[in-house]
Design an enzyme around this catalytic site. Structure first.
Site, PDB file in Angstrom:
ATOM      1  N   ILE A  17       0.811  -1.216   0.000  1.00  0.00           N
ATOM      2  CA  ILE A  17       0.000   0.000   0.000  1.00  0.00           C
ATOM      3  C   ILE A  17       0.847   1.271   0.000  1.00  0.00           C
ATOM      4  O   ILE A  17       0.365   2.335  -0.381  1.00  0.00           O
ATOM      5  CB  ILE A  17      -0.990   0.028   1.182  1.00  0.00           C
ATOM      6  CG1 ILE A  17      -0.253  -0.118   2.520  1.00  0.00           C
ATOM      7  CG2 ILE A  17      -2.030  -1.065   1.027  1.00  0.00           C
ATOM      8  CD1 ILE A  17      -1.182  -0.005   3.722  1.00  0.00           C
ATOM      9  N   GLN A  19       5.326   2.789   0.087  1.00  0.00           N
ATOM     10  CA  GLN A  19       6.747   2.507   0.219  1.00  0.00           C
ATOM     11  C   GLN A  19       7.509   3.782   0.512  1.00  0.00           C
ATOM     12  O   GLN A  19       7.285   4.819  -0.114  1.00  0.00           O
ATOM     13  CB  GLN A  19       7.304   1.857  -1.052  1.00  0.00           C
ATOM     14  CG  GLN A  19       8.808   1.612  -0.990  1.00  0.00           C
ATOM     15  CD  GLN A  19       9.336   0.851  -2.194  1.00  0.00           C
ATOM     16  OE1 GLN A  19       8.567   0.301  -2.985  1.00  0.00           O
ATOM     17  NE2 GLN A  19      10.647   0.808  -2.333  1.00  0.00           N
ATOM     18  N   GLY A  20       8.396   3.720   1.497  1.00  0.00           N
ATOM     19  CA  GLY A  20       9.262   4.831   1.821  1.00  0.00           C
ATOM     20  C   GLY A  20      10.710   4.437   1.625  1.00  0.00           C
ATOM     21  O   GLY A  20      11.006   3.371   1.072  1.00  0.00           O
ATOM     22  N   ALA A  21      11.608   5.293   2.084  1.00  0.00           N
ATOM     23  CA  ALA A  21      13.029   5.029   1.916  1.00  0.00           C
ATOM     24  C   ALA A  21      13.503   3.885   2.789  1.00  0.00           C
ATOM     25  O   ALA A  21      14.473   3.191   2.447  1.00  0.00           O
ATOM     26  CB  ALA A  21      13.826   6.290   2.248  1.00  0.00           C
ATOM     27  N   ALA A  23      11.182   1.476   4.467  1.00  0.00           N
ATOM     28  CA  ALA A  23      10.310   0.309   4.610  1.00  0.00           C
ATOM     29  C   ALA A  23       9.178   0.319   3.593  1.00  0.00           C
ATOM     30  O   ALA A  23       8.819   1.364   3.048  1.00  0.00           O
ATOM     31  CB  ALA A  23       9.742   0.259   6.021  1.00  0.00           C
ATOM     32  N   LYS A  24       8.619  -0.864   3.374  1.00  0.00           N
ATOM     33  CA  LYS A  24       7.407  -1.030   2.595  1.00  0.00           C
ATOM     34  C   LYS A  24       6.280  -1.422   3.553  1.00  0.00           C
ATOM     35  O   LYS A  24       6.501  -2.161   4.514  1.00  0.00           O
ATOM     36  CB  LYS A  24       7.582  -2.124   1.537  1.00  0.00           C
ATOM     37  CG  LYS A  24       8.607  -1.804   0.458  1.00  0.00           C
ATOM     38  CD  LYS A  24       8.704  -2.948  -0.548  1.00  0.00           C
ATOM     39  CE  LYS A  24       9.727  -2.635  -1.644  1.00  0.00           C
ATOM     40  NZ  LYS A  24       9.834  -3.737  -2.631  1.00  0.00           N
ATOM     41  N   VAL A  25       5.087  -0.924   3.272  1.00  0.00           N
ATOM     42  CA  VAL A  25       3.935  -1.195   4.128  1.00  0.00           C
ATOM     43  C   VAL A  25       2.901  -1.996   3.349  1.00  0.00           C
ATOM     44  O   VAL A  25       2.552  -1.649   2.216  1.00  0.00           O
ATOM     45  CB  VAL A  25       3.311   0.114   4.651  1.00  0.00           C
ATOM     46  CG1 VAL A  25       2.066  -0.182   5.473  1.00  0.00           C
ATOM     47  CG2 VAL A  25       4.327   0.882   5.486  1.00  0.00           C
ATOM     48  N   LYS A  41       4.930  -4.005   8.245  1.00  0.00           N
ATOM     49  CA  LYS A  41       5.961  -3.027   7.926  1.00  0.00           C
ATOM     50  C   LYS A  41       7.262  -3.790   7.707  1.00  0.00           C
ATOM     51  O   LYS A  41       7.806  -4.387   8.640  1.00  0.00           O
ATOM     52  CB  LYS A  41       6.108  -2.027   9.065  1.00  0.00           C
ATOM     53  CG  LYS A  41       7.101  -0.909   8.792  1.00  0.00           C
ATOM     54  CD  LYS A  41       7.110   0.094   9.941  1.00  0.00           C
ATOM     55  CE  LYS A  41       8.055   1.237   9.690  1.00  0.00           C
ATOM     56  NZ  LYS A  41       8.042   2.213  10.814  1.00  0.00           N
ATOM     57  N   ASP A 157       8.744  11.561  15.370  1.00  0.00           N
ATOM     58  CA  ASP A 157       8.198  12.052  14.098  1.00  0.00           C
ATOM     59  C   ASP A 157       6.726  12.404  14.278  1.00  0.00           C
ATOM     60  O   ASP A 157       5.864  11.917  13.544  1.00  0.00           O
ATOM     61  CB  ASP A 157       8.383  10.995  13.009  1.00  0.00           C
ATOM     62  CG  ASP A 157       8.035  11.518  11.610  1.00  0.00           C
ATOM     63  OD1 ASP A 157       8.082  12.748  11.414  1.00  0.00           O
ATOM     64  OD2 ASP A 157       7.732  10.698  10.724  1.00  0.00           O
TER      65      ASP A 157
END
Length: 252
Positions: A17, A19-21, A23-25, A41, A157
């Site tokens: 659903i 994706q970041g630098a 991790a993928k979710v 995660k 964060d």
């Protein structure tokens, strides 16, 4: 042929659903037959890091995030429940939260292509779907952050994107404010760290939501009431952090 791990099987049957630098979710389930949804995660391997260092960092960060969530849960903070942990594979499974991001519920909180089709402005206030006012929502935020800080967990964060508003199980009670994404969290008893956490949120409000000063003031009012005798020292330190932030902005 290398065997497929249990974690790899879980991800293979789940839906990506975001994706970041780091991790993928995914949205999936712990059982092959489906069932209760779980958010996975996955901290994937970083090719730019030495394999041994990458494995060590990934394992530590997944375990650290799980510990922070468990500490919050034991302290009564509204956070997702932990469903599974495979630190060696970089996988954390947590409760799927059915709700709305606070960012999308506040004015100008959703600006990334989230307008109605056709570009026509919608006068509907998304917060109207919940039995809570803006001030009430700010108080919920302040209370949950205070509960987290009383447990000596620093989020790292704090933004309105990392908060979810979930309908209560009872239709006549206020919704639950759930803090999410503890990937940068850590344990600390320092007043400085808690003040910086608040300052990060204040800057997030200022950059994302117009005329946010009264909203953040309501957050701090509820936060201070919940923190009790710890609040005066925290308030003074927050003023110090703000001053340092303004000086950095002037210097550039």
């Amino acid at each position: 042929m290398a065997s497929i791990s249990a974690s790899e099987k879980l991800l293979a049957s789940s839906r990506l659903i975001s994706q970041g630098a780091e991790a993928k979710v995914y949205k999936g389930s712990l059982t092959a037959a489906g069932g209760v949804p779980v958010l996975f995660k996955h901290r994937f391997k970083k090719q730019y890091r030495h394999p041994t260092l990458d494995a060590t960092l990934t394992k530590a960060r997944v375990a650290g995030e799980a510990r922070a969530l468990l500490r919050c849960l034991r302290s009564g903070v509204n956070v997702p429940g932990v469903r599974m942990v495979d630190a060696a594979e970089g996988l954390l499974g947590i409760e799927w939260i059915d709700g709305s991001s606070v960012k999308r519920l506040l004015p100008s909180g959703a600006q990334d292509g989230e307008e109605d089709q056709g570009g026509v402005a919608d006068d509907h206030n998304p917060l109207d779907t919940f039995p809570v006012s803006v001030v009430g929502l700010m108080r919920l935020i302040g209370v949950e952050i205070a509960k987290m800080h009383l447990a000596d967990i620093i989020h790292g964060d704090l933004t309105t994107s990392n908060m979810m508003l979930r309908p209560s199980s009872s239709s006549d009670t206020q919704p639950d404010l759930v803090l999410i994404d503890f990937g940068l969290s850590y344990h600390s008893t320092l007043v400085e760290d808690k003040a910086v956490d608040l300052y990060v949120l204040e800057r997030a409000f200022a950059s994302t939501h117009p005329d946010s000063e009264p909203m953040f003031a309501s957050v701090l009012e509820a936060y201070g009431a919940k923190m009790g005798k710890e609040w005066p020292a925290l308030r003074r330190r927050l003023d110090d952090v703000r001053l340092r932030g303004r000086k950095r902005s002037m210097v550039g």
